[in-house]
Each structure stands twice: as structure tokens, then as C-alpha cells.
Design a protein around this motif. Structure first.
Motif, PDB file in Angstrom:
ATOM      1  N   GLY A  17       0.850  -1.186   0.000  1.00 41.82           N
ATOM      2  CA  GLY A  17       0.000   0.000   0.000  1.00 41.82           C
ATOM      3  C   GLY A  17       0.884   1.233   0.000  1.00 41.82           C
ATOM      4  O   GLY A  17       1.900   1.275   0.688  1.00 41.82           O
ATOM      5  N   PHE A  18       0.472   2.262  -0.783  1.00 45.36           N
ATOM      6  CA  PHE A  18       1.288   3.471  -0.932  1.00 45.36           C
ATOM      7  C   PHE A  18       0.570   4.655  -0.286  1.00 45.36           C
ATOM      8  O   PHE A  18      -0.585   4.957  -0.631  1.00 45.36           O
ATOM      9  CB  PHE A  18       1.556   3.738  -2.410  1.00 45.36           C
ATOM     10  N   TYR A  19       1.236   5.342   0.632  1.00 38.54           N
ATOM     11  CA  TYR A  19       0.666   6.481   1.354  1.00 38.54           C
ATOM     12  C   TYR A  19       1.614   7.674   1.263  1.00 38.54           C
ATOM     13  O   TYR A  19       2.828   7.514   1.362  1.00 38.54           O
ATOM     14  CB  TYR A  19       0.431   6.133   2.828  1.00 38.54           C
ATOM     15  N   ILE A  20       1.026   8.852   1.089  1.00 39.33           N
ATOM     16  CA  ILE A  20       1.830  10.081   1.033  1.00 39.33           C
ATOM     17  C   ILE A  20       1.788  10.733   2.406  1.00 39.33           C
ATOM     18  O   ILE A  20       0.726  11.111   2.898  1.00 39.33           O
ATOM     19  CB  ILE A  20       1.303  11.033  -0.052  1.00 39.33           C
ATOM     20  N   SER A  21       2.950  10.855   3.019  1.00 41.08           N
ATOM     21  CA  SER A  21       3.034  11.413   4.365  1.00 41.08           C
ATOM     22  C   SER A  21       3.341  12.903   4.352  1.00 41.08           C
ATOM     23  O   SER A  21       2.795  13.660   5.139  1.00 41.08           O
ATOM     24  CB  SER A  21       4.109  10.669   5.165  1.00 41.08           C
ATOM     25  N   ASN A  22       4.225  13.318   3.464  1.00 43.44           N
ATOM     26  CA  ASN A  22       4.620  14.729   3.385  1.00 43.44           C
ATOM     27  C   ASN A  22       4.839  15.065   1.916  1.00 43.44           C
ATOM     28  O   ASN A  22       5.683  14.450   1.252  1.00 43.44           O
ATOM     29  CB  ASN A  22       5.899  14.960   4.194  1.00 43.44           C
ATOM     30  N   SER A  23       4.095  16.044   1.396  1.00 43.57           N
ATOM     31  CA  SER A  23       4.199  16.418  -0.019  1.00 43.57           C
ATOM     32  C   SER A  23       4.713  17.838  -0.201  1.00 43.57           C
ATOM     33  O   SER A  23       4.605  18.392  -1.304  1.00 43.57           O
ATOM     34  CB  SER A  23       2.848  16.249  -0.710  1.00 43.57           C
ATOM     35  N   LYS A  24       5.279  18.440   0.837  1.00 42.83           N
ATOM     36  CA  LYS A  24       5.711  19.840   0.748  1.00 42.83           C
ATOM     37  C   LYS A  24       6.743  20.052  -0.347  1.00 42.83           C
ATOM     38  O   LYS A  24       6.784  21.104  -0.984  1.00 42.83           O
ATOM     39  CB  LYS A  24       6.276  20.290   2.093  1.00 42.83           C
ATOM     40  N   GLY A  25       7.592  19.060  -0.559  1.00 43.62           N
ATOM     41  CA  GLY A  25       8.656  19.223  -1.547  1.00 43.62           C
ATOM     42  C   GLY A  25       8.216  18.990  -2.973  1.00 43.62           C
ATOM     43  O   GLY A  25       8.998  19.220  -3.905  1.00 43.62           O
TER      44      GLY A  25
END
Length: 951
Positions: A835-843
Motif C-alpha cells: 500500500g502506498f501512502y503520502i506522508s509529506n508532499s511539501k517538496g
């Protein structure tokens, strides 16, 4: 009555038990009575000519048996020998045996006629003239000395007429891994043909035995590794059998087969090589009755660049074969240097000659060619300036390290070769040692090689020990070129540097060496210790190391089994009752004594040397080991004592697999640390998991949107695409499974592989499956998902929580979490998946795209469709009231998307999320159709529809 047993240090011993066969003796005597045979034997071994002429009068050896049991690399060996005096008067019988120099004798017993003598290990007293009254009886032979890795043990007794003598010797050793194999060696040199000659070796490795081989017998005169050209078959009469965890090898040549090998009874070394299965993990930790041993030998790591200075003796004494073979070896070694390596060559005699002044040169075809020319033109002349050569080599490396700041990115070392003693410049050994240590300053390692009998072994050994290196010694008449190349192969591929192994501080004590400057491919790091808290359920283990530009942290919890589960009875060497059948404890004592001996050798402080000597002596006495500080005295047993019995306590093959199943360290019971790891995960709801189900969280709008993608097995979906801006791309490959019964789908699909590609500041990629992770940033690193680990580089960090999740952090501004889904008993429609989860997308940039990436910087509006079909914008506070309405609509980039209310499970089914569901493969919700998000291969970094790039 006390008999002294004379040990010739330079060699060591082993003994065994008797079983005479008169018929075999007569056959042997008949063969040796042939004058032509005697003449040929004497001609082949001139030193034994006089000895062979007395064959008719010496006692005959009727039996020579070696039985060994190797349990998890720790070898117990028993040698049995029976000699028969058929003459009319007492005759001298000499029992002589070569054993590995690293082995410790643990017991010796002999029965002469009707008397039995047993060995007692006692502390060695300081020498006084009055204490050595009996020393004149049998002084050590001056011809006995150190051979390549062996020592010789000799016991001499007079055997009464018409009687026999039985000898039984035990020794123990911890096998060392070299060039990817463990090597167990038995010397078969009875110096006469033997009626009953047998070698039996049982190997028990719970990790699983691989690459088992028995090469031809090795003679000291043969080339390097002892293999005969064109012949790699085992010796005649060898039988090899093994299962997954147990192997049994026997060698049982008849008298006729012995004569075909060597009629003088010097058959050579019987060798067994093997390796064990290795998980991609922290290593093999074994625990038994309050002691542990940890074997660490990682594989599939990229080699570190190395900076190597070859310091070669070219003095007059190197003339002839020694210099010729050194040149041959260097030609081959130079060819094996890698393009990322740097090197230089120093030749020394009374003058110091540097090939390339004040620099380390890169490996290029031209530089290799010029280096070979330089070596070819070296000529032997002058004396031996060891100190000056080492100072020059150390300065070369120190200057290179200081100017290039390469400490963390490569391994530096000096390979020093000589055949003599210092004769020019500084000649005092203590000063040379001090100067060398001051010059190196723990910045790199020194490896020493001695050739011939004139070399100062102690000087070379101590120089290597004090500077984190190793030493080797080769005889002048051996194939030095092959030996030198073999030694270089051991240290030519460094994989890790600055390795440190730590355990729970409140759980262990008396741990052996746990910091290692380097780990070389094909070797093994071994640590042992005692447990303080035996009631603890697990032992926490952490390994930290550097690999080129990466920092690696591996960690796990090893279950501490109950003592009864790991109990091994019937181990040779422990049948006297002094041991407690704990081979791990004996491995710990073996390692500890070896380290005390090395520490004493390195010390210059007399008080410290005395302390280390007493500590080593005390432990050697406790475990009945013969060491430089203990001696073996023979004492006559009581009148009613029984002679030594032929009881080799070798484990039978029956049921041994079941008995050893719990030897290997197990993972801690579920829930000890895994729950803690999961609690530490902080991730958003934005994810692609399951069949696959997509969820996009819009925190500012306080609702989530979800959709399904019904792809085909083998499809590669572009999840995040921001290659041009942040340099990051994430692709997921689907695997198929049958649909559940009574379902509406024709099949199910799951993510079997997640590929994360990063192009800034340097190219790198991660390929993740439920079993393993490949990290490649110019150097390939393979990690297992069933062991916790942390790998860091300047812009990337990968953290593995064993069998749970992987967190990938890029430049501290982008974080992804990959959940690992394992099924213990999967249904037909289930597959292990990710399973793929995005934790931090600020960059990630505002232009990022992909099935998930396109929503990270865009908001979606929720509309309510009234009965007159006009659209009303729904405020955030009205969302709850709209849940039952099936006619809600989303507005996405000007597109109207009908949605329905659903609940979806995420985080491995542990949490439910309420979401607005878009049907028909997210039609109108996503840009284009889902087929526009298919990548051509896992490394496709396409950033727009119809555009394909590759990393």
C-alpha cells in the motif's frame, strides 16, 4: 607419576582412540618391505630416509581416526591413534599431529599397556632453573616450527613389548569465513601406512548448508590452495551426504589407496569447505543457556572504493623465486583493481623508491600498464629499511586523505610484504612499532605478509594487530604468487566501514569486540557475550555501519529461547563433564581468550600485560584450554581406572534436524515492537492500497474523495509524477488474483512493486516488493523487509519496520510510507501486496501529476444537485447534512463529477475513512482516462500524456 608432555609451539596436536587390526599391519609391513618402495620414499623425503630404515623396529600404527562435529561454525575434533609394539623389547612410540594454529587443545589421554594417563591443564609457572629438572629428557625438536597456519603436537612414550598404546586428543576451534567459505582442515600425516584410517566430519548448521565441497588432498608443497591442476574431485573413498541443515563427510582409504596417495604415510590435508544460507538481515543470532553468539556477514552490498599502497621488499634477500612470485601476484592484483580505486607502489631495500611521488593515482589502463612496468623493473639489492618504507607509505595515504576528504567514502590500507628483518635505518622492533602506530593514527589499516623463515613473525603480527589489519606467512618453497593473490582477494573488496554492533545495555555483559573498522566481502564478523537478564523475552540488536555515501542502521529483537529447546548433548570435547554442553558458551570463551592474547601482544605496559595474562590464564583453566599461559601435564590415573574408551560423542543423524530447529535466532513474538513501530507512523489518508483503492484527502475542505482503478495484471500506474520540478516519480506495478466468488469483478489486482525514482540532486531509485528493497544511487544495496533497518545518504533516508512498513524520506520535504501486506494463509483471491501512502508532499511542486499527485495542490468543490438541476455550492459546515443525498457532485477543474457517499478502510484495515466515491475508474475526476497513466516500464518518468522518459 607425572609425565611432561612437550608442546612445540609452531605446531599443536590432536589425538584419538585405538582399534588395532593385525591383518592390516601385516599388509603394510609386506608393502614396505619392498626395497624399491623404501628407496623411492627415501628419495622423495630425504629427511626420513634414516627413519624409514628402522621401520622394522618401530611400533606400528594400527588405527588412526579423526571424528569432528561442527555446530554453527564451532568445531570439536577428536583424534584417536593406536600403536602396537610387536617386538621383543620396549620401543619408543611417537604420536605426532598437526592442528590449526588457531585451535585450542582441550583434552589428552593415553593408555600404555595397562596404565592410563590423563592430561591436566595447569597454569604455566614462571621459569626458574630449579623448576626444569626434567627438561633435558625430551627437548623440543629444533626442526619443529611454524608451518602455514598449523602447529605440531608431539607425545613420545615407550611401549612395553607385545603391548599397545592408545592416544586420544581433543581440540576446538571457531571456523573463520574467508572468500565466502568456511574451511575445516584435518592433517593426515601418520608417517606410515595405517590399517584402519578414517576421518568423519558431521556439520550441523541450522541456517542451511550450501556450497559444500571436498577438494583433493592438499600437500604443503602444492600450489597455493592445494588444488591439483585439472583435478577437483574429492580424495578416493570420500563419501559426502547432506540434507538442508546436516552434512556428513567420511574419508576411509584402504592401505592400497593410501599407497597410491603417498607410500610414506604423509597423505596431506583433508579439507572441507562450505557456507551457510544467509538472510538479507542483521545476521544470525543464536542464544543458549545465558550466552549468545552473533554471526554477521551481509551480502549484495556495493564495494567501497579503496586507496591502497603496496609496500614491497626489494632487498637482496628477495632474489630469485620470492621476487619473481611477488611480481606475478602483483600483476594479477593490479588487474583486479576497480576503476574507482586509487593506488601507489613503494619498493624498498636500503633505499625507498616511490613509483608516483606524493600522489595516489586513479585506476586507468595507462596507469596499470605503467605500474606493471615499474614492478617488472624492480631488482633485488641492498638491505631492508622496514621503518622508512612504512613511514613513506603512511605519509602518502595521510596526505591523500587530508587533501581529498575521503574518510567516509572509501577504505584506505597498506599492504606490506617482506622476507626479512630490519637491517637499515631503525632496526629496533619496539621503535618501528611505535613509529608505525604514530604515523597511521587509526586512519587506515596495515596488512602484513611474511615470506620464508628469516622474517620477524612477531613484528609483522603485532604491526597488523595494532593497526586493525591481518598478517599472513608463507613458506619460501610454496607457491607464494597464489597465496599472495588469495590474501589480497580476502581484503580486496571492502563492503562496509565503521561497523558497530550494540545490544541492550541492561541485558548483556562481557561482550567480545563489537567495533570493526572494515568488513570485507566473503568474511564474517563474530561477536559473543553473556546475558544478564535470563528472564527477558528478547535481545535487542542494532548494527550501524557506513557504505560509501550511505549510513546503515539494522535492528531487530531476537527471541530468547528456553534452555531446553537449544540443548545439544553428546558434543565431542564435553564428555568429561567439565562442560555444560553449551557450544555457544565455549565459542564465547574461545573468542574472549583470543582477544585477551591479542591485547597482551599489543600492550607495552608490563602491569597491563600481567593483568591480561592472568585473566586469559584463569579463563583457559576454567574451560580446559591449552594456551601460551597454560600447559598440559600428564598424570597417572588410579589403579582401578579404565583405559580411554572409543567414545566419540558425535551426534547421530537421527532426529538431529528437530533437535537443532530452535538454534537460530528467531524474531521476537508479534506485538513486542511491531505495534510500537506502527504507532509511530504519521501519514495522511492520501493513498493507493488494496484492490487498488485510491483515497485523496482534502484537509482544508474537510472531506475525502475516493475511487477505484480496475487495471490489468502487469499494468504499471503512475502514482506521482514530478520529474521536471522536484525530480520525483512514483510508479506502482499490478499483480493479478482471481475474483472472490459471487463478485462482480472478473479479477482482482494489487500493487506488487512500488518504484520511487529521484533525479535531484543525484539520480537514485528504490524498488520495493513485499520481500525486499533495492536501493540504487550509483551503488546497489539490497535490504530485506523482514528486518528493521535504517539507511541514510545526503538526500535520502529509508527506514524499514520489519514486516510492517517502509518510510522513504527525500530531502526532508517529501515522505512516502509503503505498507507491507502479508497473508499467513491467503485465500485464492489474496496476494501479498503493498500500500502506498503520502506522508509529506511539501517538496512536490504545484505541477506534480499522476493518479495521486495531480490532487496534492488543488482543491475540489462539493456541489448539491437540487430537483430543478441548479447547482448549489455546499459550505464546509453543511457536508455532514449531505451524506445521505445520492446526487451530490464534485467540481474538479471545471468538470462536474457525480459522487456517492462511501466508507473505506485504510491503514491495513485498522481505520475507516468517509469519502465521496467517483465511479467508472474515476471518469471526469482525473485528467484524461486511467489508461493515460500507464507507464511503459517501472522506471518511466513521463510527465505528460504521450511523453515517456527514463531515469
Amino acid at each position: 607419576m607425572i609425565l611432561w608432555l612437550w608442546l612445540c609451539w609452531g605446531f599443536s596436536t590432536s589425538a584419538g582412540q585405538p582399534d588395532s587390526e593385525l591383518m592390516a599391519r601385516y599388509l603394510e609391513e609386506k608393502l614396505l618391505a619392498d626395497y624399491s618402495i623404501m628407496e623411492q620414499v627415501a628419495r622423495r623425503v630425504p629427511r626420513q630416509a634414516k627413519f624409514l630404515q628402522r621401520l622394522e623396529t618401530r611400533p606400528r600404527m594400527s588405527e588412526f581416526t579423526v571424528k569432528s562435529t561442527i555446530i554453527s561454525r564451532y568445531a570439536f575434533t577428536t583424534v584417536s591413534c593406536t600403536m602396537v609394539n610387536s617386538g621383543s623389547e620396549a620401543r619408543e612410540g611417537v604420536f605426532e599431529m598437526q592442528i590449526p594454529a588457531a585451535a585450542f587443545i582441550s583434552n589428552f589421554t593415553m593408555a600404555i599397556g595397562n596404565k592410563t594417563y590423563y592430561g591436566e591443564v595447569t597454569g604455566k609457572e614462571k621459569k626458574h632453573s630449579s623448576d626444569d629438572k626434567e627438561r633435558h629428557k625430551k627437548p623440543p625438536s629444533p626442526t619443529d616450527g611454524r608451518e602455514n597456519g598449523h602447529e605440531t603436537f608431539k607425545a613420545s612414550v615407550f611401549i612395553p613389548r607385545k603391548m599397545q598404546a592408545r592416544f586420544l586428543l581433543h581440540y576446538e576451534e571457531l571456523l573463520q569465513r574467508r572468500l565466502g567459505k568456511y574451511e575445516y582442515t584435518v592433517s593426515i600425516r601418520p608417517q606410515q601406512l595405517v590399517g584402519r584410517l578414517r576421518v568423519e566430519v558431521n556439520i550441523l548448521e541450522n541456517s542451511g548448508i550450501v556450497s559444500l565441497e571436498v577438494p583433493p588432498l592438499r600437500n604443503s608443497k602444492q600450489k597455493g590452495n592445494g588444488k591439483v591442476e585439472g583435478d577437483v574431485s574429492p580424495p578416493p573413498s570420500t563419501v559426502i551426504g547432506h540434507t538442508k541443515t546436516l552434512a556428513k563427510v567420511t574419508f576411509n582409504p584402504s592401505v592400497v589407496e593410501q599407497t597410491r596417495i603417498a607410500r610414506n604415510g604423509i597423505l596431506g590435508d583433508f579439507i572441507i569447505r562450505y557456507d551457510v544460507n544467509r538472510e538479507l538481515s542483521i545476521g544470525d543470532v543464536q542464544i543458549l543457556n545465558g550466552y549468545f553468539v552473533h554471526y554477521f556477514a551481509p551480502t549484495d552490498l556495493p564495494p567501497l572504493p579503496k586507496n591502497v599502497v603496496f609496500v614491497l621488499d626489494s632487498s637482496a634477500s628477495m632474489v630469485g623465486t620470492k621476487l619473481k612470485q611477488t611480481k606475478e601476484a602483483l600483476f594479477t592484483i593490479l588487474q583486479d583493481l576497480r576503476p574507482e580505486d586509487h593506488f601507489n607502489i613503494i619498493g624498498f631495500s636500503n633505499r625507498i623508491k616511490v613509483w608516483q611521488q606524493d600522489q595516489m593515482v586513479p585506476v586507468t589502463p595507462n596507469n596499470i600498464r605503467d605500474a606493471k612496468k615499474y614492478i617488472h623493473n624492480m631488482s633485488p639489492t641492498g638491505g631492508t629499511n622496514i621503518n622508512g618504507a612504512l613511514q613513506t607509505g603512511a605519509k602518502l595515504l595521510n596526505d591523500y586523505i587530508a587533501q581529498n576528504d575521503i574518510d567516509a567514502r572509501s577504505v584506505s590500507l597498506i599492504i606490506f610484504l617482506t622476507d626479512g628483518r630490519p637491517t637499515v635505518g631503525e632496526t629496533q622492533s619496539s621503535r618501528i612499532l611505535s613509529n608505525t602506530k604514530d604515523a597511521i593514527r587509526d586512519k587506515f589499516c596495515l596488512f602484513t605478509i611474511g615470506i620464508g623463515n628469516d622474517v620477524d613473525h612477531k613484528l609483522l603480527e603485532r604491526m597488523a594487530l595494532e593497526n586493525c589489519g591481518m598478517t599472513r606467512h608463507f613458506q619460501e618453497d610454496e607457491d607464494a604468487a597464489s597465496h599472495l593473490k588469495g590474501f589480497y582477494d580476502e581484503i580486496g573488496t571492502p563492503l562496509l566501514s565503521d561497523i558497530r554492533v550494540d545490544y541492550s545495555e541492561d541485558n548483556v555483559e562481557q561482550v567480545t569486540q563489537n567495533f570493526f573498522p572494515n568488513y570485507f566481502n566473503g568474511s564474517e564478523i563474530i561477536i559473543a557475550g553473556k546475558l544478564i537478564n535470563r528472564t527477558s523475552d528478547s535481545l535487542h540488536v542494532e548494527v550501524t555501519a557506513s557504505n560509501s555515501k550511505k549510513y546503515i542502521l539494522l535492528k531487530t529483537d531476537v527471541a530468547i529461547d528456553l534452555p531446553s529447546r537449544n540443548d545439544i548433548r553428546g558434543v565431542p570435547g564435553l564428555e568429561d563433564g567439565k562442560g555444560d554442553n553449551n557450544y555457544i558458551e565455549r565459542a564465547w570463551s574461545y573468542l574472549t581468550i583470543k582477544e585477551l592474547l591479542n591485547s597482551r601482544l599489543k600492550s607495552d605496559d608490563n602491569q597491563e600485560k600481567d593483568y591480561l595474562m592472568e585473566k586469559a590464564k584463569s579463563m583457559a583453566l576454567a574451560y580446559n584450554f591449552v594456551t601460551p599461559f597454560t600447559v598440559l601435564k600428564m598424570r597417572e590415573a588410579g589403579v582401578h581406572s579404565e583405559p580411554p574408551q572409543e567414545e566419540f560423542m558425535s551426534p547421530s543423524t537421527d532426529g538431529i534436524g528437530e533437535k537443532l530447529q530452535s538454534l537460530q535466532g528467531h524474531k521476537a513474538p508479534p506485538g513486542i515492537r511491531r505495534q510500537q513501530d506502527k504507532q509511530r507512523i504519521k501519514i495522511s489518508k492520501t493513498s493507493a492500497d488494496g484492490d487498488p483503492h485510491f483515497v485523496i484527502d482534502f484537509p482544508s475542505s474537510k472531506f475525502s474523495v475516493c475511487f477505484n482503478i480496475d487495471g490489468e495484471p502487469g499494468d504499471i500506474l503512475r502514482l506521482v509524477s514530478d520529474h521536471k520540478e522536484s525530480g520525483v516519480t512514483v510508479n506502482g506495478q499490478l499483480i493479478g488474483a482471481p475474483a472472490p466468488p459471487n463478485g462482480h469483478k472478473k479479477h482482482r489486482t494489487y500493487f506488487s512493486t512500488i518504484t520511487i525514482l529521484n533525479n535531484k540532486p543525484e539520480r537514485s531509485y528504490l524498488e520495493i516488493t513485499p520481500k525486499r528493497i533495492i536501493l540504487d544511487d550509483g551503488e546497489r544495496l539490497l535490504l530485506s523487509c523482514d528486518r528493521s533497518a535504517v539507511v541514510r545518504s545526503s538526500s535520502l533516508e529509508v527506514s524499514i519496520s520489519a514486516n510492517s512498513n517502509i518510510t522513504v524520506t527525500i530531502r526532508n520535504t517529501i515522505s512516502f510510507v509503503i505498507l507491507i501486506h502479508h497473508y499467513k494463509k491467503p485465500a485464492p483471491y489474496q496476494r501479498n501486496h503493498l500500500g502506498f501512502y503520502i506522508s509529506n508532499s511539501k517538496g512536490l511542486s504545484s505541477n506534480s501529476h499522476g493518479l495521486l499527485g495531480q490532487f496534492l495542490n488543488h482543491e475540489v468543490k462539493l456541489l448539491q444537485e437540487s430537483l430543478n438541476t441548479s447547482h448549489q455550492l455546499v459550505g464546509q459546515n453543511q457536508t455532514e447534512a449531505l451524506k445521505p443525498n445520492p446526487t451530490n457532485t464534485l467540481k474538479v477543474k471545471g468538470r462536474l463529477v457525480p459522487v456517492v457517499w462511501k466508507q473505506r478502510r485504510i491503514y491495513n484495515g485498522q481505520q475507516e475513512v468517509d469519502c465521496w466515491f467517483a465511479k467508472n475508474n474515476a471518469d471526469k475526476l482525473i485528467d484524461g482516462s486511467y489508461k493515460d497513466y500507464l507507464a511503459s516500464h517501472p522506471f518511466d518518468t513521463g510527465t505528460s500524456f504521450g511523453t515517456i522518459n527514463s531515469l
